[in-house]
Design a protein around this motif. Structure first.
Motif, PDB file in Angstrom:
ATOM      1  N   MET A   1       0.815  -1.215   0.000  1.00  0.00           N
ATOM      2  CA  MET A   1       0.000   0.000   0.000  1.00  0.00           C
ATOM      3  C   MET A   1       0.849   1.266   0.000  1.00  0.00           C
ATOM      4  SD  MET A   1      -3.327  -0.698   2.409  1.00  0.00           S
ATOM      5  CE  MET A   1      -4.445  -2.068   2.079  1.00  0.00           C
ATOM      6  N   GLU A   2       2.037   1.204   0.617  1.00  0.00           N
ATOM      7  CA  GLU A   2       2.942   2.354   0.575  1.00  0.00           C
ATOM      8  C   GLU A   2       3.274   2.708  -0.874  1.00  0.00           C
ATOM      9  OE1 GLU A   2       6.271   2.740   3.475  1.00  0.00           O
ATOM     10  OE2 GLU A   2       5.621   0.731   4.094  1.00  0.00           O
ATOM     11  N   LYS A   3       3.492   1.681  -1.703  1.00  0.00           N
ATOM     12  CA  LYS A   3       3.800   1.904  -3.117  1.00  0.00           C
ATOM     13  C   LYS A   3       2.550   2.351  -3.882  1.00  0.00           C
ATOM     14  CE  LYS A   3       7.507  -1.556  -3.190  1.00  0.00           C
ATOM     15  NZ  LYS A   3       7.965  -2.842  -3.779  1.00  0.00           N
ATOM     16  N   ILE A   4       1.406   1.728  -3.572  1.00  0.00           N
ATOM     17  CA  ILE A   4       0.165   2.063  -4.278  1.00  0.00           C
ATOM     18  C   ILE A   4      -0.233   3.514  -4.057  1.00  0.00           C
ATOM     19  CG2 ILE A   4      -2.331   1.615  -4.369  1.00  0.00           C
ATOM     20  CD1 ILE A   4      -1.646  -1.336  -3.694  1.00  0.00           C
ATOM     21  N   TYR A   5      -0.159   3.958  -2.803  1.00  0.00           N
ATOM     22  CA  TYR A   5      -0.662   5.291  -2.453  1.00  0.00           C
ATOM     23  C   TYR A   5       0.439   6.349  -2.319  1.00  0.00           C
ATOM     24  CZ  TYR A   5      -4.919   2.684  -1.500  1.00  0.00           C
ATOM     25  OH  TYR A   5      -6.027   1.875  -1.620  1.00  0.00           O
ATOM     26  N   GLY A   6       1.697   5.911  -2.339  1.00  0.00           N
ATOM     27  CA  GLY A   6       2.799   6.857  -2.244  1.00  0.00           C
ATOM     28  C   GLY A   6       2.856   7.588  -0.922  1.00  0.00           C
ATOM     29  N   VAL A   7       2.566   6.880   0.160  1.00  0.00           N
ATOM     30  CA  VAL A   7       2.564   7.492   1.491  1.00  0.00           C
ATOM     31  C   VAL A   7       3.332   6.601   2.462  1.00  0.00           C
ATOM     32  CG1 VAL A   7       0.330   8.622   1.091  1.00  0.00           C
ATOM     33  CG2 VAL A   7       0.399   6.340   2.145  1.00  0.00           C
ATOM     34  N   SER A   8       3.512   7.099   3.693  1.00  0.00           N
ATOM     35  CA  SER A   8       4.173   6.314   4.737  1.00  0.00           C
ATOM     36  C   SER A   8       3.176   5.358   5.384  1.00  0.00           C
ATOM     37  CB  SER A   8       4.753   7.243   5.801  1.00  0.00           C
ATOM     38  OG  SER A   8       3.702   7.931   6.468  1.00  0.00           O
ATOM     39  N   LYS A   9       3.663   4.564   6.337  1.00  0.00           N
ATOM     40  CA  LYS A   9       2.793   3.588   6.995  1.00  0.00           C
ATOM     41  C   LYS A   9       1.730   4.235   7.882  1.00  0.00           C
ATOM     42  CE  LYS A   9       5.520  -0.673   7.280  1.00  0.00           C
ATOM     43  NZ  LYS A   9       6.649  -0.308   6.430  1.00  0.00           N
ATOM     44  N   ALA A  10       2.011   5.427   8.412  1.00  0.00           N
ATOM     45  CA  ALA A  10       1.095   6.030   9.390  1.00  0.00           C
ATOM     46  C   ALA A  10      -0.321   6.229   8.857  1.00  0.00           C
ATOM     47  CB  ALA A  10       1.668   7.358   9.886  1.00  0.00           C
ATOM     48  N   PRO A  11      -0.529   6.902   7.705  1.00  0.00           N
ATOM     49  CA  PRO A  11      -1.902   7.061   7.217  1.00  0.00           C
ATOM     50  C   PRO A  11      -2.541   5.744   6.783  1.00  0.00           C
ATOM     51  CG  PRO A  11      -0.332   7.932   5.616  1.00  0.00           C
ATOM     52  CD  PRO A  11       0.434   7.659   6.863  1.00  0.00           C
ATOM     53  N   ILE A  12      -1.719   4.808   6.317  1.00  0.00           N
ATOM     54  CA  ILE A  12      -2.253   3.493   5.937  1.00  0.00           C
ATOM     55  C   ILE A  12      -2.806   2.783   7.168  1.00  0.00           C
ATOM     56  CG2 ILE A  12      -1.622   1.185   5.110  1.00  0.00           C
ATOM     57  CD1 ILE A  12       0.433   2.627   3.275  1.00  0.00           C
ATOM     58  N   ARG A  13      -2.027   2.794   8.241  1.00  0.00           N
ATOM     59  CA  ARG A  13      -2.476   2.135   9.479  1.00  0.00           C
ATOM     60  C   ARG A  13      -3.702   2.830  10.061  1.00  0.00           C
ATOM     61  NH1 ARG A  13       3.483   0.881  12.183  1.00  0.00           N
ATOM     62  NH2 ARG A  13       3.949  -0.933  10.838  1.00  0.00           N
ATOM     63  N   GLN A  14      -3.762   4.149   9.916  1.00  0.00           N
ATOM     64  CA  GLN A  14      -4.916   4.892  10.416  1.00  0.00           C
ATOM     65  C   GLN A  14      -6.178   4.517   9.629  1.00  0.00           C
ATOM     66  OE1 GLN A  14      -4.315   9.122  10.434  1.00  0.00           O
ATOM     67  NE2 GLN A  14      -6.111   9.526  11.707  1.00  0.00           N
ATOM     68  N   ALA A  15      -6.045   4.403   8.313  1.00  0.00           N
ATOM     69  CA  ALA A  15      -7.185   4.028   7.475  1.00  0.00           C
ATOM     70  C   ALA A  15      -7.639   2.604   7.786  1.00  0.00           C
ATOM     71  CB  ALA A  15      -6.821   4.161   6.003  1.00  0.00           C
ATOM     72  N   LEU A  16      -6.682   1.679   7.905  1.00  0.00           N
ATOM     73  CA  LEU A  16      -7.011   0.279   8.192  1.00  0.00           C
ATOM     74  C   LEU A  16      -7.629   0.132   9.575  1.00  0.00           C
ATOM     75  CD1 LEU A  16      -3.893  -1.551   6.697  1.00  0.00           C
ATOM     76  CD2 LEU A  16      -6.171  -1.327   5.687  1.00  0.00           C
ATOM     77  N   SER A  17      -7.141   0.918  10.523  1.00  0.00           N
ATOM     78  CA  SER A  17      -7.702   0.888  11.871  1.00  0.00           C
ATOM     79  C   SER A  17      -9.167   1.313  11.856  1.00  0.00           C
ATOM     80  CB  SER A  17      -6.893   1.795  12.789  1.00  0.00           C
ATOM     81  OG  SER A  17      -7.469   1.850  14.082  1.00  0.00           O
ATOM     82  N   LYS A  18      -9.474   2.371  11.095  1.00  0.00           N
ATOM     83  CA  LYS A  18     -10.851   2.848  10.999  1.00  0.00           C
ATOM     84  C   LYS A  18     -11.739   1.810  10.328  1.00  0.00           C
ATOM     85  CE  LYS A  18     -13.541   6.437  11.797  1.00  0.00           C
ATOM     86  NZ  LYS A  18     -13.649   7.097  13.108  1.00  0.00           N
ATOM     87  N   LEU A  19     -11.246   1.198   9.259  1.00  0.00           N
ATOM     88  CA  LEU A  19     -12.009   0.168   8.548  1.00  0.00           C
ATOM     89  C   LEU A  19     -12.234  -1.060   9.432  1.00  0.00           C
ATOM     90  CD1 LEU A  19     -10.200   0.460   5.108  1.00  0.00           C
ATOM     91  CD2 LEU A  19     -12.605   0.999   5.539  1.00  0.00           C
ATOM     92  N   SER A  20     -11.241  -1.382  10.262  1.00  0.00           N
ATOM     93  CA  SER A  20     -11.368  -2.511  11.182  1.00  0.00           C
ATOM     94  C   SER A  20     -12.380  -2.200  12.284  1.00  0.00           C
ATOM     95  CB  SER A  20     -10.001  -2.834  11.791  1.00  0.00           C
ATOM     96  OG  SER A  20     -10.097  -3.898  12.711  1.00  0.00           O
ATOM     97  N   THR A  21     -12.355  -0.963  12.779  1.00  0.00           N
ATOM     98  CA  THR A  21     -13.262  -0.562  13.858  1.00  0.00           C
ATOM     99  C   THR A  21     -14.725  -0.681  13.441  1.00  0.00           C
ATOM    100  OG1 THR A  21     -11.636   0.935  14.808  1.00  0.00           O
ATOM    101  CG2 THR A  21     -13.937   1.352  15.365  1.00  0.00           C
ATOM    102  N   ILE A  22     -15.021  -0.307  12.191  1.00  0.00           N
ATOM    103  CA  ILE A  22     -16.413  -0.364  11.729  1.00  0.00           C
ATOM    104  C   ILE A  22     -16.812  -1.756  11.247  1.00  0.00           C
ATOM    105  CG2 ILE A  22     -16.448   2.074  11.106  1.00  0.00           C
ATOM    106  CD1 ILE A  22     -16.088   1.252   8.220  1.00  0.00           C
TER     107      ILE A  22
END
Length: 236
Positions: A32-53
């Motif tokens: 996902m870092e390669k797909i979205y061109g971002v660091s792990k922090a926003p990826i983990r934040q997005a996945l955490s939110k998706l997991s919570t719901i």
């Protein structure tokens, strides 16, 4: 828009459009870092939110999986139309034919192009619980016939238009009427009685409000229910 929110929205859209189905594994955080061109922090934040719901489930040592499609009705930022709402319930889609056609007056007007314009015509059938429930015809003046044939029995036309052909589809005009099925629809959906079906017209428009696709659907009203959800936007 915050970085994690873009990732969150993209994963939701891909699940809604059928790119990921229930039980599928998502790309790893490194991918996902390669797909979205971002660091792990926003990826983990997005996945955490998706997991919570409850939309995804993270399993240690195994990966992240799509868990529950039902929550899509309540978490997307966009209003779900009846057709989009039904996507998660149909598990099979077959391309019946793909060809090049010349648009008649009626469809050319829907697409805001000249009469006689060539377009790719696609007919498909969706199934639910082993029954044929939706007969679909798509008219695509900006898509090459051969490019679509390469996809085989693809699940989501909208996904292809956005992610393969690069259209920024932002608006939809959708209308429906009840009609008595003609012989062609009866044959395609495998029934004989004089059954009322829903005829759904859908025009997909890009960011400039240019029509990019016109679609007609005939759905068995005794099996498939049309619903629209209105809900609040996602809270940052």
């Amino acid at each position: 828009m915050m970085l994690y929110k873009k990732i969150y929205d993209d994963i939701c859209d891909k699940i809604k459009l059928g790119y990921y189905s229930q039980g599928d594994i998502l790309p790893s955080e490194k991918e996902m870092e390669k797909i979205y061109g971002v660091s792990k922090a926003p990826i983990r934040q997005a996945l955490s939110k998706l997991s919570t719901i409850g939309l995804i489930e993270r399993k240690a040592g195994k990966g992240t999986f799509v868990k529950n499609l039902d929550v899509l009705d309540y978490i997307t930022n966009h209003t779900l139309s009846g057709y989009a709402e039904a996507i998660s319930k149909t598990r099979a889609c077959k391309c019946v034919a793909i060809s090049t056609c010349v648009l008649d007056d009626r469809i050319a007007e829907k697409l805001n192009v000249k009469k006689g314009t060539s377009a790719t015509k696609v007919t498909r059938i969706r199934e639910q619980d082993g029954q044929k429930v939706i007969y679909m015809t798509h008219y695509l003046p900006y898509v090459d016939e051969d490019s679509l044939k390469e996809e085989g029995n693809f699940f989501s036309m909208r996904y292809l238009l956005i992610y393969k052909f690069g259209f920024k589809l932002e608006n939809v005009i959708e209308s429906l009427t009840a009609v008595i099925a003609n012989d062609e629809i009866k044959k395609k959906l495998c029934f004989n009685e004089d059954l009322a079906v829903m005829r759904i017209e859908r025009i997909s428009l890009d960011e400039n409000n240019t029509p990019r696709a016109y679609m007609e659907y005939y759905a068995r009203s005794d099996i498939w229910n049309y619903k629209v959800y209105y809900h609040k936007k996602f809270n940052e």
